[in-house]
Design a protein around this motif. Structure first.
Motif, short mmCIF file in Angstrom:
data_model
loop_
_atom_site.label_atom_id
_atom_site.label_comp_id
_atom_site.label_asym_id
_atom_site.label_seq_id
_atom_site.Cartn_x
_atom_site.Cartn_y
_atom_site.Cartn_z
N GLU A 121 6.64 -0.36 -4.16
CA GLU A 121 7.27 0.91 -3.78
C GLU A 121 7.72 1.68 -5.02
O GLU A 121 7.62 2.92 -5.05
CB GLU A 121 8.46 0.64 -2.86
N ARG A 261 4.30 11.31 11.27
CA ARG A 261 5.43 11.96 10.60
C ARG A 261 6.66 11.98 11.51
O ARG A 261 7.79 11.84 11.04
CB ARG A 261 5.03 13.38 10.21
N PRO A 264 7.90 7.43 11.69
CA PRO A 264 7.37 6.59 10.61
C PRO A 264 7.34 5.10 10.96
O PRO A 264 6.63 4.33 10.29
CB PRO A 264 8.33 6.86 9.45
N LEU A 267 4.00 3.23 11.28
CA LEU A 267 3.10 3.17 10.12
C LEU A 267 2.26 1.89 10.09
O LEU A 267 1.06 1.94 9.82
CB LEU A 267 3.91 3.29 8.82
N ASP A 268 2.87 0.73 10.34
CA ASP A 268 2.10 -0.52 10.29
C ASP A 268 0.95 -0.50 11.29
O ASP A 268 -0.17 -0.92 10.97
CB ASP A 268 3.00 -1.72 10.55
N ARG A 356 0.87 0.33 2.82
CA ARG A 356 2.14 0.74 3.44
C ARG A 356 3.00 1.51 2.43
O ARG A 356 3.55 2.57 2.75
CB ARG A 356 2.89 -0.49 3.94
N ALA A 357 3.11 1.00 1.22
CA ALA A 357 3.92 1.67 0.21
C ALA A 357 3.34 3.03 -0.15
O ALA A 357 4.08 4.02 -0.30
CB ALA A 357 4.04 0.80 -1.04
N SER A 360 3.61 5.52 2.95
CA SER A 360 5.02 5.83 3.19
C SER A 360 5.55 6.79 2.13
O SER A 360 6.26 7.76 2.45
CB SER A 360 5.84 4.54 3.21
N LEU A 363 4.14 10.35 2.75
CA LEU A 363 4.72 11.00 3.92
C LEU A 363 6.13 11.49 3.63
O LEU A 363 6.53 12.58 4.08
CB LEU A 363 4.72 10.04 5.11
N ARG A 364 6.90 10.70 2.88
CA ARG A 364 8.28 11.09 2.57
C ARG A 364 8.32 12.22 1.54
O ARG A 364 9.09 13.18 1.67
CB ARG A 364 9.07 9.90 2.03
#
Length: 396
Positions: A121, A261, A264, A267-268, A356-357, A360, A363-364
């Motif tokens: 991350e 969005r 979240p 996501l997985d 995932r990282a 994520s 998206l953020r």
């Protein structure tokens, strides 16, 4: 022979995300079809979910380079059978395959790879900063996907990221169907020499990485070098392509992106669906019959090559309803994006952590991330073992 299809037919991808339409016909009419390889060898191709899993789990089908007959490289050259390459366990059967893979299994468990989440991350956040510093539009492949995956994988294996120019060209060229074979071989040899150098560094000054752990095992220098090669070559291109093409798919499928969005926590599930839907490991998955085997009413003769299509299996309506649709709420358990059986991707848990990282963070950081060109203008790499985008211009 008269009903055998050409090797080129199943790889003629014509759409951005879908495997060739011929697979729909094959699954319905001939899920196990005869196929003529470029050197004239007549083998088979399996396109149904059931048959793909059956071939990949049956020990009577070998993946050993000593008996295999996969008659084409990216450049169309025949690959002859040859002795086992020490440490290159992807092309081995048990017990050799088991011995090498067991040395690495513990490093790629869910628990072990989850320990890397904070670091991954942090790397993703740094690459977001790189994108912002570059400014829009930016190529998501070169500013985000490639460096994120390479930094994480290199550090885990023990390869210095700041010396990537000594090993990365080999990875790129050997996955590129349009590369000069001589140039690819030269880059491969250069990378091997560098790996030997790094291995000696780790013998003298061990660190918390895979090379340092492996130097304590009873392995020759050649075995260790080839294991490092395999980890890098198998783990880099596939994951960075899955990340970049996954972003492309989400930006193209705006409803799925909006749903993700808005929530979240999905996501997985979305990642598993992207893996199924895209299946970037698009071909070069094959096995060789060790004996005469009856399969789907046909007799596979000893020595016959059976190629399996992972993208076709993941689009089989007998397993997944409306498989041509990207549905982030779909039940995806059992997909074969990482293969199946004893050769199922060793690094799949790490790949999931990276995906995932990466997703994520994007998206953020960029709630209005969008394509900077039309979807049809995104250049695709349709040939080669990994389906990829050559670049992905984005704005925010």
């Amino acid at each position: 022979m008269t009903d055998a299809i050409s090797f080129e037919v199943p790889w003629a991808r014509i759409d951005k995300f879908d495997p060739p339409s011929v697979f729909a016909t094959l699954r319905e009419e001939r899920p196990l079809a005869r196929m003529v390889y470029p050197d004239g060898h007549v083998g088979w191709i399996a396109s149904s979910y059931e048959l793909v899993r059956e071939v990949l789990s049956d020990p009577r089908f070998s993946h050993s380079c000593e008996v295999g007959h996969f008659p084409v490289t990216h450049q169309g050259q025949v690959i002859p059978t040859h002795p086992l390459i020490p440490g290159m366990f992807i092309h081995m059967d048990p017990p050799e395959h088991t011995r090498y893979r067991r040395l690495l299994t513990g490093e790629f468990t869910v628990r072990r790879t989850n320990r890397l989440i904070p670091h991954v991350e942090a790397v993703a956040a740094e690459q977001i900063d790189v994108m912002r510093a570059h400014g829009a539009p930016a190529d998501l492949v070169t500013t985000f996907a490639k460096p994120l995956v390479l930094r994480v994988l290199s550090e885990m294996v023990g390869l210095p990221y700041d010396e990537q120019d000594r090993y990365l060209p080999a990875v790129i060229l050997l996955h590129d169907a349009e590369a000069d074979p001589a140039e690819a071989v030269a880059a491969y040899e250069q990378a091997g020499a560098f790996f030997d150098e790094v291995i000696e560094r780790r013998r003298k000054q061990p660190r918390d990485d895979l090379i340092s752990a492996l130097v304590n095992e009873e392995l020759t220098g050649e075995e260790l070098r080839n294991m490092v090669t395999l980890l890098l070559f198998a783990g880099y291109e596939t994951t960075e392509s899955a990340l970049a093409v996954g972003v492309f798919a989400l930006l193209h499928h705006t409803e799925a992106l909006a749903a993700l969005r808005a929530d979240p926590a999905r996501l997985d599930a979305a990642i598993e669906e992207l893996l199924r839907y895209l299946t970037v490991n698009q071909y070069h998955t094959y096995r060789t019959a060790l004996e005469d085997i009856k399969l789907n009413g046909e007799v596979i003769k000893q020595g016959d090559t059976v190629t399996v299509s992972l993208p076709a299996a993941n689009r089989d309506p007998a397993k997944f309803s409306c498989p041509e649709k990207l549905d982030i709420d779909r039940e995806t358990s059992g997909h074969v994006a990482f293969g199946f059986g004893i050769h199922q991707c060793l690094g799949q848990n790490l790949a999931r952590v990276e995906l995932r990282a990466g997703l994520s963070a994007l998206l953020r950081a960029f709630p209005d991330l969008r394509l900077a060109v039309t979807a049809d203008e995104v250049p695709l790499r349709l040939r080669g073992s990994v389906f990829a985008v050559k670049n992905l211009p984005v704005s925010w």
